[in-house]
Design a protein around this motif. Structure first.
Motif, PDB file in Angstrom:
ATOM      1  N   GLY A 174       2.643   0.841  11.172  1.00 43.85           N
ATOM      2  CA  GLY A 174       1.502   1.148  10.330  1.00 43.85           C
ATOM      3  C   GLY A 174       0.178   1.158  11.045  1.00 43.85           C
ATOM      4  N   THR A 187       6.997  -5.582  -2.394  1.00 47.31           N
ATOM      5  CA  THR A 187       6.045  -4.476  -2.382  1.00 47.31           C
ATOM      6  C   THR A 187       4.686  -4.989  -2.849  1.00 47.31           C
ATOM      7  N   ASN A 208      11.124  -7.014   5.278  1.00 42.27           N
ATOM      8  CA  ASN A 208      11.020  -5.801   4.485  1.00 42.27           C
ATOM      9  C   ASN A 208       9.870  -5.887   3.480  1.00 42.27           C
ATOM     10  N   ASP A 214      12.119  -7.930   0.614  1.00 39.13           N
ATOM     11  CA  ASP A 214      12.006  -6.767  -0.257  1.00 39.13           C
ATOM     12  C   ASP A 214      10.837  -6.932  -1.231  1.00 39.13           C
ATOM     13  N   ARG A 233       6.228  -4.111   2.141  1.00 43.62           N
ATOM     14  CA  ARG A 233       5.667  -2.760   2.089  1.00 43.62           C
ATOM     15  C   ARG A 233       4.349  -2.757   1.329  1.00 43.62           C
ATOM     16  N   GLY A 234       3.369  -2.007   1.848  1.00 44.63           N
ATOM     17  CA  GLY A 234       2.122  -1.804   1.139  1.00 44.63           C
ATOM     18  C   GLY A 234       0.951  -2.508   1.795  1.00 44.63           C
ATOM     19  N   PHE A 269       5.633  -2.654   6.799  1.00 41.84           N
ATOM     20  CA  PHE A 269       5.327  -1.237   6.697  1.00 41.84           C
ATOM     21  C   PHE A 269       4.052  -1.083   5.861  1.00 41.84           C
ATOM     22  N   ALA A 270       2.940  -0.651   6.490  1.00 38.45           N
ATOM     23  CA  ALA A 270       1.672  -0.586   5.761  1.00 38.45           C
ATOM     24  C   ALA A 270       0.733   0.414   6.412  1.00 38.45           C
TER      25      ALA A 270
END
Length: 397
Positions: free
Chosen positions: A257, A170, A199, A168, A201-202, A230-231
């Motif tokens: 992504g 970011t 997880n 998690d 992100r970015g 996820f990007a």
């Protein structure tokens, strides 16, 4: 005393709480932000917890890391004391145990620090490497719920860490100081084992995740699960580096992504012939394509990389690539590419779909190396070539 007003220095107050060696240092929400000017040092059997949206910011001109662990801080102090004398093997040093860090927006404030130390020497700050959180010699680590903002180089670096979970996270990166380069997300050096990274992100302006066995303490990286990236407009999702130290039993799955260099790269990076090999690699559930490579990324004139890339001379034993969906609208490069002098003993490609929305054809697999046993099933190219290249495939089924 904790100020949390963004003006006064909170380093001493937070460090005193950590040095009390209480099991949980639970910081309250600051009025503005916590301002620190030296690396915080966390100890064994300790958790540092911040509210999810609490900002902890590196003061202008600090030119240092934001967080280290005690065993690594002692190693750095020992190196200073010995000043040029032979140092003990880092892999023989004691380890910290059971460290946790959760919450907070960790703002390295890279525009407030000296420019990128890999390109601009700063002799007055010999330890300045631009890394935000650097943890080394740890057994039992949990990082969760962090936002990593504007590092100079790597956001999180783990070296000789085992039984770890990083989850998690970011990434909130600007375009660097002075360039958007060498800005990794989660970077593993050698001797990291039994961990999960999930997880994330970015966009990052280098590898969002790096597993580089021949860096740091130099040693094998084994038994790592990377789940959920996820990007958009990111340099790359995952880079694996294996030259003299093996990388084995790694699964990378659920990657989404667009990536302007490559999505996943199996690399050696160093000159010469590798003496170690990748083994037990599983790449699964990849929903990715190429991104536009903008001049701000400082990559103009460089080669264009495939989506899933085996660098020249890489050696691998068993690699499985499955459930890949690529809808390409930017760059015509192979979906899977083995460069010259790559050797893969067993390569399985299953359920891979590429959709070419550009027009210029590109192959699903380009083999310019050697595949001893290639297994293909359920591949769709929508009219482009299935295979190309000058390489050798000994057994095909």
């Amino acid at each position: 005393m904790l100020y949390g007003d963004g003006t006064h220095d909170d380093t001493q107050g937070i460090q005193e709480l950590l040095d009390s060696r209480t099991r949980l240092v639970d910081l309250p929400m600051p009025q503005v932000c916590y301002r620190i000017s030296k690396p915080l040092v966390i100890h064994s059997n300790q958790e540092l917890r911040l509210p999810r949206l609490a900002v902890i910011r590196l003061a202008d001109g600090s030119n240092c890391a934001m967080l280290r662990n005690e065993a690594y801080a002692e190693e750095l102090a020992d190196a200073k004391r010995r000043a040029g004398a032979d140092l003990p093997d880092p892999c023989a040093r004691p380890v910290d145990e059971n460290i946790a860090v959760s919450g907070g927006i960790w703002d390295y404030n890279n525009r407030g620090q000296l420019p990128h130390p890999w390109f601009f020497p700063h002799d007055e700050f010999p330890e300045y490497d631009g890394m935000c959180i650097y943890l080394r010699h740890v057994r039992g680590l949990h990082l969760s719920g962090l936002t990593m903002k504007d590092p100079m180089t790597f956001a999180v670096t783990l070296d000789r860490v085992s039984y770890f979970a990083v989850e998690d996270i970011t990434f909130d990166f600007n375009y660097g100081n002075p360039w958007a380069v060498n800005m990794d997300g989660v970077h593993l050096d050698g001797n990291c084992h039994y961990g999960s990274i999930r997880n994330l992100r970015g966009a990052c302006y280098d590898d969002l995740v790096a597993l580089n066995a021949d860096e740091g303490t130099h040693g094998p990286i084994t038994d790592v699960d990377v789940d959920g990236i996820f990007a958009e407009d990111c340099h790359s999702a995952v880079r694996l580096l294996c030259f003299a130290c093996p990388v084995e039993n790694v699964r990378i799955h659920n990657v989404y992504g667009t990536y302007y260099q490559y999505c996943i790269g199996m690399t050696k990076d160093l000159p010469g012939e590798p003496t170690a090999a990748f083994d037990g690699l599983v790449l699964d559930n990849i929903f990715a394509s190429k991104a536009e490579r903008k001049s701000v990324y400082h990559k103009d004139g460089m080669g264009v990389f495939p989506l899933l890339w085996f660098e020249s001379k890489v050696k691998a034993r068993s690699v499985t690539i499955s459930n890949v969906f690529r809808k390409e609208e930017q760059v015509c490069t192979p979906t899977v590419c083995l460069e010259k002098d790559v050797t893969v003993e067993n390569l399985l490609l299953d359920n891979i779909v590429q959709q070419n929305r550009i027009g210029e054809p590109f192959p699903l697999l380009q083999n310019d190396g050697t595949i001893r046993h290639l297994s293909l099933s359920h591949l769709r190219t929508d009219g482009d070539a299935l295979m190309s290249g000058d390489g050798t495939t000994l057994i095909l089924d």
